[in-house]
Scaffold this motif. Structure first.
Motif, PDB file in Angstrom:
ATOM      1  N   ASP A  43      -1.667  10.637  15.161  1.00 58.67           N
ATOM      2  CA  ASP A  43      -1.910   9.364  14.478  1.00 58.67           C
ATOM      3  C   ASP A  43      -2.236   9.639  13.020  1.00 58.67           C
ATOM      4  O   ASP A  43      -3.200  10.349  12.718  1.00 58.67           O
ATOM      5  N   LEU A  44      -1.437   9.054  12.131  1.00 58.41           N
ATOM      6  CA  LEU A  44      -1.693   9.144  10.693  1.00 58.41           C
ATOM      7  C   LEU A  44      -2.412   7.885  10.244  1.00 58.41           C
ATOM      8  O   LEU A  44      -2.055   6.783  10.667  1.00 58.41           O
ATOM      9  N   SER A  45      -3.404   8.056   9.378  1.00 59.86           N
ATOM     10  CA  SER A  45      -4.102   6.885   8.847  1.00 59.86           C
ATOM     11  C   SER A  45      -4.540   7.167   7.416  1.00 59.86           C
ATOM     12  O   SER A  45      -4.656   8.320   6.994  1.00 59.86           O
ATOM     13  N   ARG A  46      -4.771   6.081   6.694  1.00 60.49           N
ATOM     14  CA  ARG A  46      -5.281   6.154   5.326  1.00 60.49           C
ATOM     15  C   ARG A  46      -6.649   5.475   5.290  1.00 60.49           C
ATOM     16  O   ARG A  46      -6.738   4.273   5.062  1.00 60.49           O
ATOM     17  N   PRO A  47      -7.714   6.256   5.517  1.00 63.86           N
ATOM     18  CA  PRO A  47      -9.048   5.657   5.481  1.00 63.86           C
ATOM     19  C   PRO A  47      -9.401   5.089   4.105  1.00 63.86           C
ATOM     20  O   PRO A  47     -10.177   4.159   3.999  1.00 63.86           O
ATOM     21  N   GLU A  48      -8.817   5.676   3.079  1.00 67.35           N
ATOM     22  CA  GLU A  48      -8.979   5.222   1.698  1.00 67.35           C
ATOM     23  C   GLU A  48      -7.621   5.382   1.019  1.00 67.35           C
ATOM     24  O   GLU A  48      -6.788   6.166   1.473  1.00 67.35           O
ATOM     25  N   GLN A  93      -7.548  16.603   7.491  1.00 70.30           N
ATOM     26  CA  GLN A  93      -7.572  15.830   6.251  1.00 70.30           C
ATOM     27  C   GLN A  93      -6.429  16.365   5.397  1.00 70.30           C
ATOM     28  O   GLN A  93      -6.343  17.571   5.166  1.00 70.30           O
ATOM     29  N   LEU A  94      -5.563  15.458   4.949  1.00 72.17           N
ATOM     30  CA  LEU A  94      -4.369  15.845   4.216  1.00 72.17           C
ATOM     31  C   LEU A  94      -4.425  15.384   2.773  1.00 72.17           C
ATOM     32  O   LEU A  94      -5.125  14.423   2.445  1.00 72.17           O
ATOM     33  N   ALA A 127      -0.827  12.261  -1.021  1.00 73.60           N
ATOM     34  CA  ALA A 127       0.429  11.878  -1.661  1.00 73.60           C
ATOM     35  C   ALA A 127       1.410  11.233  -0.680  1.00 73.60           C
ATOM     36  O   ALA A 127       1.431  11.561   0.508  1.00 73.60           O
ATOM     37  N   THR A 128       2.219  10.328  -1.192  1.00 78.44           N
ATOM     38  CA  THR A 128       3.195   9.607  -0.364  1.00 78.44           C
ATOM     39  C   THR A 128       4.155  10.554   0.335  1.00 78.44           C
ATOM     40  O   THR A 128       4.449  10.376   1.516  1.00 78.44           O
ATOM     41  N   GLN A 129       4.651  11.565  -0.365  1.00 77.48           N
ATOM     42  CA  GLN A 129       5.596  12.490   0.266  1.00 77.48           C
ATOM     43  C   GLN A 129       4.937  13.284   1.378  1.00 77.48           C
ATOM     44  O   GLN A 129       5.593  13.694   2.329  1.00 77.48           O
ATOM     45  N   VAL A 130       3.626  13.486   1.308  1.00 77.90           N
ATOM     46  CA  VAL A 130       2.899  14.171   2.381  1.00 77.90           C
ATOM     47  C   VAL A 130       2.934  13.314   3.635  1.00 77.90           C
ATOM     48  O   VAL A 130       3.159  13.826   4.738  1.00 77.90           O
ATOM     49  N   GLU A 131       2.729  12.024   3.478  1.00 79.88           N
ATOM     50  CA  GLU A 131       2.779  11.134   4.633  1.00 79.88           C
ATOM     51  C   GLU A 131       4.164  11.166   5.276  1.00 79.88           C
ATOM     52  O   GLU A 131       4.290  11.247   6.501  1.00 79.88           O
TER      53      GLU A 131
END
Length: 118
Positions: free
Chosen positions: A81-86, A53-54, A57-61
């Protein structure tokens, strides 16, 4: 040492990694910084699947995409795999084939260890 064992310096870098040996400490330091700065949780979903869990923030992605792309290019057995569950959360799923579970074990242990130091 087989191609899926961890090096003796307790790094999670396997012999199968094609990253030049001289560059490995730098990559390890990048992951350590990543674990310190942006990892908020470490969850082992199965023997072959780790979820980090990260910070959302956008720069983190952007950082995560860059780091995992470079890691995939030298350690092709990783699947990231990166995802944005929320909208405010970001997850990084790390998967390995059964032959590399020990690498994922070491990665998870390192992430937890680094997080606990911070």
């Amino acid at each position: 040492m087989s191609d899926h064992q961890i090096t003796t310096d307790h790094a999670w870098v396997p012999d199968a990694c094609t990253l030049p040996t001289a560059e490995r400490p730098l990559r390890l330091a990048e992951f350590d910084q990543f674990f310190t700065d942006v990892v908020r949780g470490v969850h082992r979903l199965s023997a072959q699947h780790l979820r980090l869990q990260l910070d959302g923030a956008t720069q983190v992605e952007e950082t995560a995409r860059d780091l995992t792309a470079r890691e995939s290019s030298c350690c092709s057995f990783f699947t990231f795999d990166l995802s944005r569950p929320e909208p405010d959360s970001l997850s990084l799923d790390v998967r390995v084939p059964a032959a590399h579970v020990d690498v994922l074990d070491a990665l998870a242990e390192r992430a937890v260890s680094i997080r606990n130091q911070g």
